[in-house]
Scaffold this active site. Structure first.
Site, PDB file in Angstrom:
ATOM      1  N   ASP A  18       0.812  -1.226   0.000  1.00  0.00           N
ATOM      2  CA  ASP A  18       0.000   0.000   0.000  1.00  0.00           C
ATOM      3  C   ASP A  18       0.842   1.272   0.000  1.00  0.00           C
ATOM      4  OD1 ASP A  18      -2.245  -1.670   0.131  1.00  0.00           O
ATOM      5  OD2 ASP A  18      -2.121  -1.745   2.312  1.00  0.00           O
ATOM      6  N   LYS A  33       1.849   1.893  -5.193  1.00  0.00           N
ATOM      7  CA  LYS A  33       2.378   1.257  -6.420  1.00  0.00           C
ATOM      8  C   LYS A  33       1.457   1.505  -7.609  1.00  0.00           C
ATOM      9  CE  LYS A  33       2.338  -2.662  -4.227  1.00  0.00           C
ATOM     10  NZ  LYS A  33       2.095  -2.215  -2.844  1.00  0.00           N
ATOM     11  N   GLY A  60      -4.511  -4.423  -3.676  1.00  0.00           N
ATOM     12  CA  GLY A  60      -5.500  -3.367  -3.902  1.00  0.00           C
ATOM     13  C   GLY A  60      -4.730  -2.140  -4.329  1.00  0.00           C
ATOM     14  N   HIS A  61      -4.758  -1.847  -5.622  1.00  0.00           N
ATOM     15  CA  HIS A  61      -3.972  -0.730  -6.153  1.00  0.00           C
ATOM     16  C   HIS A  61      -4.924   0.379  -6.604  1.00  0.00           C
ATOM     17  CE1 HIS A  61      -0.434  -3.650  -7.182  1.00  0.00           C
ATOM     18  NE2 HIS A  61      -0.727  -3.608  -5.909  1.00  0.00           N
ATOM     19  N   GLN A  63       1.827  -6.284  -3.112  1.00  0.00           N
ATOM     20  CA  GLN A  63       2.317  -6.343  -1.722  1.00  0.00           C
ATOM     21  C   GLN A  63       3.617  -5.533  -1.554  1.00  0.00           C
ATOM     22  OE1 GLN A  63       1.349  -9.648  -3.310  1.00  0.00           O
ATOM     23  NE2 GLN A  63      -0.590  -8.735  -2.779  1.00  0.00           N
TER      24      GLN A  63
HETATM   25  P1  GDP Z   1      -0.744   0.225  -3.580  1.00  0.00           P
HETATM   26  O1  GDP Z   1      -1.367  -1.017  -3.065  1.00  0.00           O
HETATM   27  O2  GDP Z   1       0.726   0.270  -3.335  1.00  0.00           O
HETATM   28  O3  GDP Z   1      -1.085   0.512  -5.021  1.00  0.00           O
HETATM   29  O4  GDP Z   1      -1.364   1.420  -2.721  1.00  0.00           O
HETATM   30  P2  GDP Z   1      -2.917   1.616  -2.322  1.00  0.00           P
HETATM   31  O5  GDP Z   1      -3.655   2.064  -3.520  1.00  0.00           O
HETATM   32  O6  GDP Z   1      -3.417   0.437  -1.582  1.00  0.00           O
HETATM   33  O7  GDP Z   1      -2.803   2.774  -1.247  1.00  0.00           O
HETATM   34  C1  GDP Z   1      -2.194   3.991  -1.550  1.00  0.00           C
HETATM   35  C2  GDP Z   1      -3.212   5.120  -1.341  1.00  0.00           C
HETATM   36  O8  GDP Z   1      -2.544   6.351  -1.326  1.00  0.00           O
HETATM   37  C3  GDP Z   1      -4.235   5.224  -2.455  1.00  0.00           C
HETATM   38  O9  GDP Z   1      -5.441   5.676  -1.899  1.00  0.00           O
HETATM   39  C4  GDP Z   1      -3.641   6.268  -3.384  1.00  0.00           C
HETATM   40  O10 GDP Z   1      -4.629   6.977  -4.145  1.00  0.00           O
HETATM   41  C5  GDP Z   1      -2.996   7.186  -2.388  1.00  0.00           C
HETATM   42  N1  GDP Z   1      -1.788   7.886  -2.860  1.00  0.00           N
HETATM   43  C6  GDP Z   1      -0.783   7.436  -3.657  1.00  0.00           C
HETATM   44  N2  GDP Z   1       0.214   8.351  -3.740  1.00  0.00           N
HETATM   45  C7  GDP Z   1      -0.191   9.393  -2.973  1.00  0.00           C
HETATM   46  C8  GDP Z   1       0.418  10.651  -2.606  1.00  0.00           C
HETATM   47  O11 GDP Z   1       1.532  10.973  -3.010  1.00  0.00           O
HETATM   48  N3  GDP Z   1      -0.293  11.463  -1.758  1.00  0.00           N
HETATM   49  C9  GDP Z   1      -1.527  11.112  -1.267  1.00  0.00           C
HETATM   50  N4  GDP Z   1      -2.136  11.961  -0.448  1.00  0.00           N
HETATM   51  N5  GDP Z   1      -2.118   9.945  -1.591  1.00  0.00           N
HETATM   52  C10 GDP Z   1      -1.453   9.108  -2.407  1.00  0.00           C
HETATM   53  P1  IMO Z   2      -0.977  -4.268  -2.127  1.00  0.00           P
HETATM   54  O1  IMO Z   2      -0.545  -4.829  -3.452  1.00  0.00           O
HETATM   55  C1  IMO Z   2      -1.075  -4.726   2.217  1.00  0.00           C
HETATM   56  C2  IMO Z   2      -1.162  -8.825   3.749  1.00  0.00           C
HETATM   57  C3  IMO Z   2      -2.435  -9.277   4.457  1.00  0.00           C
HETATM   58  C4  IMO Z   2      -1.846 -10.258   5.456  1.00  0.00           C
HETATM   59  C5  IMO Z   2      -0.705 -10.919   4.666  1.00  0.00           C
HETATM   60  C6  IMO Z   2      -1.059 -12.255   4.047  1.00  0.00           C
HETATM   61  O2  IMO Z   2      -2.255  -3.503  -2.192  1.00  0.00           O
HETATM   62  O3  IMO Z   2       0.130  -3.524  -1.469  1.00  0.00           O
HETATM   63  P2  IMO Z   2      -2.553 -12.945   1.953  1.00  0.00           P
HETATM   64  O4  IMO Z   2      -4.024 -12.754   1.693  1.00  0.00           O
HETATM   65  O5  IMO Z   2      -1.679 -12.329   0.927  1.00  0.00           O
HETATM   66  O6  IMO Z   2      -2.196 -14.368   2.243  1.00  0.00           O
HETATM   67  O7  IMO Z   2      -2.295 -12.155   3.339  1.00  0.00           O
HETATM   68  O8  IMO Z   2      -0.368  -9.988   3.632  1.00  0.00           O
HETATM   69  N1  IMO Z   2      -1.385  -8.289   2.390  1.00  0.00           N
HETATM   70  C7  IMO Z   2      -1.310  -6.995   2.079  1.00  0.00           C
HETATM   71  N2  IMO Z   2      -1.119  -5.911   2.861  1.00  0.00           N
HETATM   72  N3  IMO Z   2      -1.196  -4.576   0.883  1.00  0.00           N
HETATM   73  C8  IMO Z   2      -1.351  -5.652   0.078  1.00  0.00           C
HETATM   74  O9  IMO Z   2      -1.339  -5.580  -1.276  1.00  0.00           O
HETATM   75  C9  IMO Z   2      -1.464  -6.932   0.679  1.00  0.00           C
HETATM   76  N4  IMO Z   2      -1.653  -8.188   0.205  1.00  0.00           N
HETATM   77  C10 IMO Z   2      -1.576  -9.008   1.254  1.00  0.00           C
HETATM   78  O10 IMO Z   2      -3.079  -8.212   5.083  1.00  0.00           O
HETATM   79  O11 IMO Z   2      -1.265  -9.556   6.524  1.00  0.00           O
HETATM   80 MG    MG Z   3      -2.875  -1.627  -1.781  1.00  0.00          MG
END
Ligand code: GDP
Ligand code: IMO
Ligand code: MG
Length: 427
Positions: free
Chosen positions: A13, A16, A40-41, A223
């Site tokens: 999170d 990415k 979850g991207h 991840q």
């Molecule tokens: P990922 O799993 O690595 O793709 O990240 P997630 O989407 O799960 O979580 C990142 C969150 O931060 C999302 O809600 C993005 O829209 C938000 N985000 C990404 N870059 C930035 C940033 O530079 N500033 C802010 N405020 N939000 C950001």
């Molecule tokens: P992105 O790509 C954050 C965590 C779960 C749990 C552990 C194992 O959005 O960064 P799993 O279902 O993969 O066997 O769970 O890994 N986990 C993540 N945490 N971001 C993710 O993906 C994750 N995918 C799995 O919360 O602790």
């Molecule tokens: Mg994510």
């Protein structure tokens, strides 16, 4: 050879999705190489927000071919609901390629994930419940079902039988659940075969030919480094290799082809699920990071655990991934703190430790050693260049860069595509 790996440097999170989407317009292929719909991207384009789980974030860039590599685990029901959702919003998904060697998350893998977690009770991993671990376990146990198996009913039936043989014993005798019928699973999986067929390809060949023809390929990790099955905080990890080497095995591309490895690094730290987290905050600062940063899981809707930046982890990510660059995200979230603590080392049983300890017990005892950096109060969300940032924000970035061991080549100051400061070009 323009092959880039983009991966999470912390516990996932990090942003990415945004970073991949940003580069999507300039690359020919975006490839997921591990994980599945546990990811979850989030991608924000103008006033549109997309949440992608299984599909590569490059799917939103019209010129780019999205690829699901052999190392990914695919839940066909999730795949089609994600594709339909995008089609309804006018996104063309017809270029998608899926490796015939990718493993399928079957309904029984999802069941086993959920019952195992329930059985573990307090010791649970806190998985996403998407069947990820059990599907990789079947792969390693050589009883997995691959995409290509959907095209031979007899082989598929034999493989499902083999997989359920032992699982049904465990489900009924250990977990007190009903046995799962082979026919039902086979029927459900076969129903996807025709719909999947147009996407199935020899992605290893496609990607290697693309690289030979000087196409630009971006490998998008799911991840993060600390969730890696080998290099993460085992057993509180996911069941694949998000680290850079995973791109080679999970896409069938040799390490000599990779030219750049970009670590996505949040300006503070978050984690979802169980496991150690030295800089975790349980006070109002943690609550404020969660609120301002919108730190709620995209996949499971769980609140993310929040804490200050941890340079020990960043250094570790540089080492195990051979990072060439960092993309620092969410700097804007830190606006408003008078002072910002940064963890520069750990104290473990009275001793100062500069590097991540290999011992799980030591890491569980690690207490953060903080250095205080001066904060800033100016709104930075409109900053377009490094010099637009207030001096204290510049100094924060420079300090993180020095501690983390690789240059910070881009900075996120908001969720939108254009809310990014580019320092060194990635291409
Ligand atoms: P990922 O799993 O690595 O793709 O990240 P997630 O989407 O799960 O979580 C990142 C969150 O931060 C999302 O809600 C993005 O829209 C938000 N985000 C990404 N870059 C930035 C940033 O530079 N500033 C802010 N405020 N939000 C950001
Ligand atoms: P992105 O790509 C954050 C965590 C779960 C749990 C552990 C194992 O959005 O960064 P799993 O279902 O993969 O066997 O769970 O890994 N986990 C993540 N945490 N971001 C993710 O993906 C994750 N995918 C799995 O919360 O602790
Ligand atoms: Mg994510």
């Amino acid at each position: 050879m323009p092959a880039l790996v983009l991966l999470g440097a912390q516990w996932g999170d990090e942003g990415k999705g945004k970073a991949t989407d940003l580069l999507g317009g300039s690359v020919d292929y975006v490839v997921r190489y591990q994980g599945g719909n546990n990811a979850g991207h989030t991608v924000v384009v103008g006033d549109q927000k997309y949440a992608l789980h299984l599909l590569p974030s490059g799917i939103l860039s019209p010129g780019c071919t999205p690829v699901i590599g052999n190392g990914v685990v695919v839940d066909p029901s999730v795949l089609f609901s994600e594709l339909n959702g995008l089609n309804e919003r006018g996104v063309d998904t017809s270029k998608l390629l899926i490796s015939g060697n990718a493993h399928i998350i079957t309904p029984y893998n999802v069941t086993v994930d959920k019952v195992t977690e329930r059985f573990l009770g307090k010791r649970k991993i806190g998985t996403t419940g998407r069947g990820i671990g059990p599907t990789y376990a079947d792969k390693i146990n050589r009883v997995g079902i691959r995409v290509q198996d959907l095209y031979d009913e007899s082989i598929l039936t034999q493989k499902v039988e083999a997989a359920l043989d032992v699982k049904n014993q465990i489900l009924t005798k250990l977990y007190n659940r009903r046995a799962i019928a082979v026919d039902q699973v086979v029927e459900e999986l076969l129903a996807y075969a025709d719909k999947l067929a147009p996407y199935v390809a020899d992605t290893v060949l496609v990607l290697n030919q693309a690289l030979e023809n000087d196409k630009v390929v971006l490998f998008e990790g799911g991840q993060g480094t600390l969730l890696d099955i080998d290099h993460g905080t085992y057993p509180f990890v996911t069941s694949s290799n998000p680290t850079a080497g995973g791109a080679c095995t999970g896409a069938g591309v040799g390490p000599t082809k990779i030219s750049r490895v970009i670590g996505i690094l949040k300006a503070y730290t978050t984690r979802v699920g169980s496991g150690p987290f030295p800089t975790e905050l349980f006070d109002e600062d943690g609550e404020a990071l969660r609120r301002i940063g919108g730190e709620r899981g995209v996949t499971t809707g769980r609140d993310r655990r929040c804490g200050w930046f941890d340079a020990v982890i960043a250094r570790y990510a540089t080492r195990v991934n051979g990072l060439t660059d960092f993309f620092l995200t969410k700097l804007d979230v830190l606006t408003g703190w008078e002072q910002i603590p940064v963890c520069v080392a750990y104290e473990i049983d009275g001793k100062r430790v500069e590097e991540l300890p290999y011992s799980q017990s030591d890491f569980h005892h690690a207490k953060p050693v903080y250095e205080m950096l001066p904060g800033w109060s100016e709104d930075i969300s409109k900053a377009k260049s490094f010099s637009d940032l207030p001096k204290n924000a510049q100094d924060y970035v420079k300090a993180l860069e020095e501690m983390s061991g690789a240059p910070i080549s881009a900075i996120g100051v908001g969720p939108g595509r254009d809310e990014t400061i580019e320092i060194n070009s990635f291409l």
